[in-house]
Design a protein around this motif. Structure first.
Motif, PDB file in Angstrom:
ATOM      1  N   ARG A 252       6.953  29.407 -20.207  1.00  0.00           N
ATOM      2  CA  ARG A 252       5.957  28.889 -19.260  1.00  0.00           C
ATOM      3  C   ARG A 252       4.668  28.499 -19.982  1.00  0.00           C
ATOM      4  O   ARG A 252       4.069  27.453 -19.711  1.00  0.00           O
ATOM      5  N   ILE A 253       4.242  29.365 -20.926  1.00  0.00           N
ATOM      6  CA  ILE A 253       2.994  29.110 -21.645  1.00  0.00           C
ATOM      7  C   ILE A 253       3.118  27.872 -22.522  1.00  0.00           C
ATOM      8  O   ILE A 253       2.200  27.056 -22.618  1.00  0.00           O
ATOM      9  N   LEU A 254       4.278  27.736 -23.181  1.00  0.00           N
ATOM     10  CA  LEU A 254       4.447  26.659 -24.157  1.00  0.00           C
ATOM     11  C   LEU A 254       5.016  25.378 -23.549  1.00  0.00           C
ATOM     12  O   LEU A 254       5.261  24.419 -24.281  1.00  0.00           O
ATOM     13  N   LYS A 255       5.256  25.368 -22.231  1.00  0.00           N
ATOM     14  CA  LYS A 255       5.809  24.167 -21.613  1.00  0.00           C
ATOM     15  C   LYS A 255       4.929  22.934 -21.837  1.00  0.00           C
ATOM     16  O   LYS A 255       5.442  21.864 -22.188  1.00  0.00           O
ATOM     17  N   PRO A 256       3.574  23.033 -21.662  1.00  0.00           N
ATOM     18  CA  PRO A 256       2.760  21.842 -21.951  1.00  0.00           C
ATOM     19  C   PRO A 256       2.870  21.385 -23.401  1.00  0.00           C
ATOM     20  O   PRO A 256       2.822  20.192 -23.682  1.00  0.00           O
ATOM     21  N   ILE A 257       3.022  22.340 -24.328  1.00  0.00           N
ATOM     22  CA  ILE A 257       3.150  21.966 -25.738  1.00  0.00           C
ATOM     23  C   ILE A 257       4.474  21.247 -25.974  1.00  0.00           C
ATOM     24  O   ILE A 257       4.539  20.268 -26.733  1.00  0.00           O
ATOM     25  N   ARG A 258       5.550  21.732 -25.331  1.00  0.00           N
ATOM     26  CA  ARG A 258       6.837  21.048 -25.471  1.00  0.00           C
ATOM     27  C   ARG A 258       6.760  19.652 -24.878  1.00  0.00           C
ATOM     28  O   ARG A 258       7.314  18.690 -25.432  1.00  0.00           O
ATOM     29  N   THR A 259       6.063  19.529 -23.742  1.00  0.00           N
ATOM     30  CA  THR A 259       5.885  18.207 -23.145  1.00  0.00           C
ATOM     31  C   THR A 259       5.096  17.305 -24.076  1.00  0.00           C
ATOM     32  O   THR A 259       5.432  16.120 -24.255  1.00  0.00           O
TER      33      THR A 259
ATOM     34  N   ALA B 288       7.391  16.271 -26.910  1.00  0.00           N
ATOM     35  CA  ALA B 288       8.378  15.271 -26.480  1.00  0.00           C
ATOM     36  C   ALA B 288       7.721  13.900 -26.295  1.00  0.00           C
ATOM     37  O   ALA B 288       8.284  12.872 -26.676  1.00  0.00           O
ATOM     38  N   THR B 289       6.505  13.892 -25.728  1.00  0.00           N
ATOM     39  CA  THR B 289       5.807  12.626 -25.540  1.00  0.00           C
ATOM     40  C   THR B 289       5.439  12.003 -26.881  1.00  0.00           C
ATOM     41  O   THR B 289       5.576  10.790 -27.078  1.00  0.00           O
TER      42      THR B 289
ATOM     43  N   ILE C 209       6.424   8.197 -28.537  1.00  0.00           N
ATOM     44  CA  ILE C 209       5.382   7.191 -28.759  1.00  0.00           C
ATOM     45  C   ILE C 209       5.672   6.417 -30.035  1.00  0.00           C
ATOM     46  O   ILE C 209       5.934   6.993 -31.082  1.00  0.00           O
ATOM     47  N   GLU C 210       5.625   5.120 -29.938  1.00  0.00           N
ATOM     48  CA  GLU C 210       5.785   4.251 -31.086  1.00  0.00           C
ATOM     49  C   GLU C 210       4.667   3.224 -31.065  1.00  0.00           C
ATOM     50  O   GLU C 210       3.943   3.083 -30.067  1.00  0.00           O
ATOM     51  N   ILE C 211       4.519   2.534 -32.177  1.00  0.00           N
ATOM     52  CA  ILE C 211       3.450   1.537 -32.271  1.00  0.00           C
ATOM     53  C   ILE C 211       3.580   0.491 -31.176  1.00  0.00           C
ATOM     54  O   ILE C 211       2.604   0.009 -30.611  1.00  0.00           O
ATOM     55  N   GLU C 212       4.848   0.132 -30.845  1.00  0.00           N
ATOM     56  CA  GLU C 212       5.051  -0.905 -29.842  1.00  0.00           C
ATOM     57  C   GLU C 212       4.831  -0.389 -28.425  1.00  0.00           C
ATOM     58  O   GLU C 212       4.694  -1.166 -27.493  1.00  0.00           O
ATOM     59  N   ARG C 213       4.827   0.962 -28.260  1.00  0.00           N
ATOM     60  CA  ARG C 213       4.668   1.533 -26.916  1.00  0.00           C
ATOM     61  C   ARG C 213       3.661   2.669 -26.985  1.00  0.00           C
ATOM     62  O   ARG C 213       4.016   3.841 -27.046  1.00  0.00           O
ATOM     63  N   MET C 214       2.387   2.287 -26.990  1.00  0.00           N
ATOM     64  CA  MET C 214       1.315   3.284 -27.065  1.00  0.00           C
ATOM     65  C   MET C 214       0.725   3.605 -25.690  1.00  0.00           C
ATOM     66  O   MET C 214      -0.335   4.210 -25.594  1.00  0.00           O
ATOM     67  N   ASP C 215       1.432   3.184 -24.619  1.00  0.00           N
ATOM     68  CA  ASP C 215       0.877   3.372 -23.282  1.00  0.00           C
ATOM     69  C   ASP C 215       1.259   4.711 -22.672  1.00  0.00           C
ATOM     70  O   ASP C 215       0.792   5.058 -21.581  1.00  0.00           O
ATOM     71  N   ARG C 216       2.107   5.487 -23.329  1.00  0.00           N
ATOM     72  CA  ARG C 216       2.521   6.778 -22.775  1.00  0.00           C
ATOM     73  C   ARG C 216       1.380   7.792 -22.897  1.00  0.00           C
ATOM     74  O   ARG C 216       0.701   7.846 -23.912  1.00  0.00           O
ATOM     75  N   ARG C 217       1.213   8.620 -21.846  1.00  0.00           N
ATOM     76  CA  ARG C 217       0.206   9.671 -21.861  1.00  0.00           C
ATOM     77  C   ARG C 217       0.796  10.950 -21.264  1.00  0.00           C
ATOM     78  O   ARG C 217       1.774  10.900 -20.494  1.00  0.00           O
TER      79      ARG C 217
END
Length: 477
Positions: A199-206, A209-210, A214-222
């Motif tokens: 539960r504590i590390l779920k944001p870190i795993r997210t 994963a994000t 993320i790649e140079i061609e797709r920098m719109d992910r947040r």
């Protein structure tokens, strides 16, 4: 093997060599909870153990005091001795004479004293009276004490006995329960530690994963910011802010490359066109040869200036543009720049209205370049016969320098963008006025001003000219 596969393999090797943070949190959580359980269970078991033996010890002690008191009062070892219950319920008294024969007792069902003596442990219970002993006879556990007394001229031995069989059975069951509870508690601690770590590390795993997606061609992910306002929320906000800055930098870089390519394409195209023209007609037509060479030279000079500006900005972006700051009398530098500007500018009136003295800490080459950029922009965007003025006024710890012209002016919507790279105001309008440029000069001037702590502001109206104000900090003393 691709770089992405190599990265995944390296990550896998690192994860196999070092335990994951979730594993560490689970182990730490389980260890702490297990220690708490062990300390609690041990304290509880010790308390029950002490309470059982202390209660038996207390009952024997009270019985000893009452029997001795009764003997001091002159009571004899007869049936009347038991009238006032000198021993507490559960405590057995046996009296033996000097020969060891039992002369008096209140319960004959207890094992013989010889058997009690033979089955007595060599050590006393923990934290108990050292005069008390425990005898284990079959399923029996007997707490006993011996006291020698003189009565009616004879020596007697008082044997006080109390069974603690039921208490010991209870203690045994309690110990078994506590051990079972510790095992269950340890398993529970592992499970809770695992769930808590997930539960504590779920944001870190997210976040991880994000970041992988993320790649140079797709920098719109947040990453979605969690509702709880804690350290992980700060980490998520910081990471998203970093991505925003990276995306801005990449967009700026891509725009920079695109604009630079566009700017370089024009002179290269012109040079290639005139090269073809020279190849076909240059040898036979002197006018064509002269025009081609002149145009090629002009475009090469423009390209050289563009490349120098691009290299300047590239070094600035990489923090490799070196500044050599020194104590500089700005009035002398400004007077020299204006003097040379008057010599090369024949189509405009150039004036230095006021030039207050003031010493600044600056790189003279960079300051000269910044002033020339502003003056060249004024001459470029001011029609023939226009007026260009410069004024330097000292106000407190600052020198306020104003570059003013009577040129075509800048629209309000463009005023905030003129210092951006490759930005040029109303391209069709400036071309109609016979003006061209790369859009890099003001970017360089802005960078130089920033490195010297100079504040820049701009005032302009279409058709009424432009004023650029510099607020330059003076050296103290």
């Amino acid at each position: 093997m691709s770089s992405r596969i190599k990265y995944r393999l390296a990550s896998l090797r690192r994860s196999m060599c070092a335990p994951r943070i979730s594993t560490k949190i689970t182990a730490l959580y389980a260890l702490l909870l297990s220690l708490i359980l062990i300390i609690t269970m041990f304290s509880m078991g010790l308390g029950i153990y002490f309470s059982i033996y202390h209660q038996a010890e207390r009952e024997i002690d009270i019985s000893v005091q009452q029997v001795l008191q009764k003997l001091e009062n002159g009571a004899d070892f007869t049936q009347s001795f038991w009238e006032d219950d000198p021993v507490l319920p559960g405590v057995v008294l046996r009296v033996t004479n000097i020969t060891g024969r039992v002369v008096f007792e209140n319960d004959s069902h207890f094992p013989p004293l010889e058997e009690v003596a033979a089955s007595t442990r060599d050590w006393s219970p923990f934290l108990s009276d050292k005069n008390l002993r425990v005898a284990d006879i079959g399923n029996w556990s007997i707490y006993h004490e011996e006291i020698d007394v003189m009565h009616d001229g004879s020596i007697y031995t008082l044997h006080f006995l109390r069974t603690i069989t039921a208490e010991r059975q209870f203690l045994k069951h309690v110990q078994q329960f506590l051990i079972f509870a510790m095992i269950v508690g340890f398993i529970f601690a592992l499970a809770m530690g695992y769930l808590a770590s997930r539960r504590i590390l779920k944001p870190i795993r997210t976040l991880t994963a994000t970041a992988r997606k993320i790649e140079i061609e797709r920098m719109d992910r947040r990453i979605k910011v969690p509702e709880a306002r804690d350290e992980l929320t700060e980490l998520t906000v910081t990471f998203n802010h970093m991505l925003d800055r990276l995306q801005d930098g990449i967009n700026q870089q891509q725009r920079f490359v695109s604009d630079a390519s566009h700017e370089l394409r024009t002179p290269v195209t012109v040079i290639l066109g005139y090269s073809d023209l020279l190849a076909r007609w240059g040898q036979s037509d002197a006018e064509v040869l002269k025009e081609g060479i002149s145009s090629i030279r002009s475009e090469a000079e423009n390209m050289q200036q563009l490349i120098e500006k691009l290299l300047f900005l590239a070094r600035a972006d990489q923090k490799r543009q070196v500044l050599h700051k020194e104590a500089l009398e700005l009035s002398e530098l400004l007077a020299d720049v204006m003097k040379k500007m008057k010599l090369v500018t024949k189509r405009h009136t150039v004036e230095l209205l006021r030039n207050d003295p003031g010493t600044v800490c600056a790189d003279p080459v960079m300051m000269r370049q910044m002033m020339r950029i502003f003056l060249e922009n004024s001459t470029k965007y001011t029609p023939a016969g226009g007026r260009i003025t410069v004024e330097s006024v000292r106000r407190g710890g600052w020198l306020c320098v104003t570059f003013a012209d009577t040129g075509i002016g800048i629209a309000p919507k463009d005023q905030k963008k003129v210092f951006e790279r490759f930005y040029r105001v109303d391209t069709s309008r400036t071309k109609a006025e016979g003006v061209s440029g790369t859009g890099l000069g003001l970017s360089i001037a802005s960078w130089i001003a920033e490195q010297h702590g100079i504040e820049i502001s701009l005032e302009s109206n279409l058709g009424e000219g432009t004023q650029i104000h510099l607020r330059i900090p003076l050296m103290c003393g």
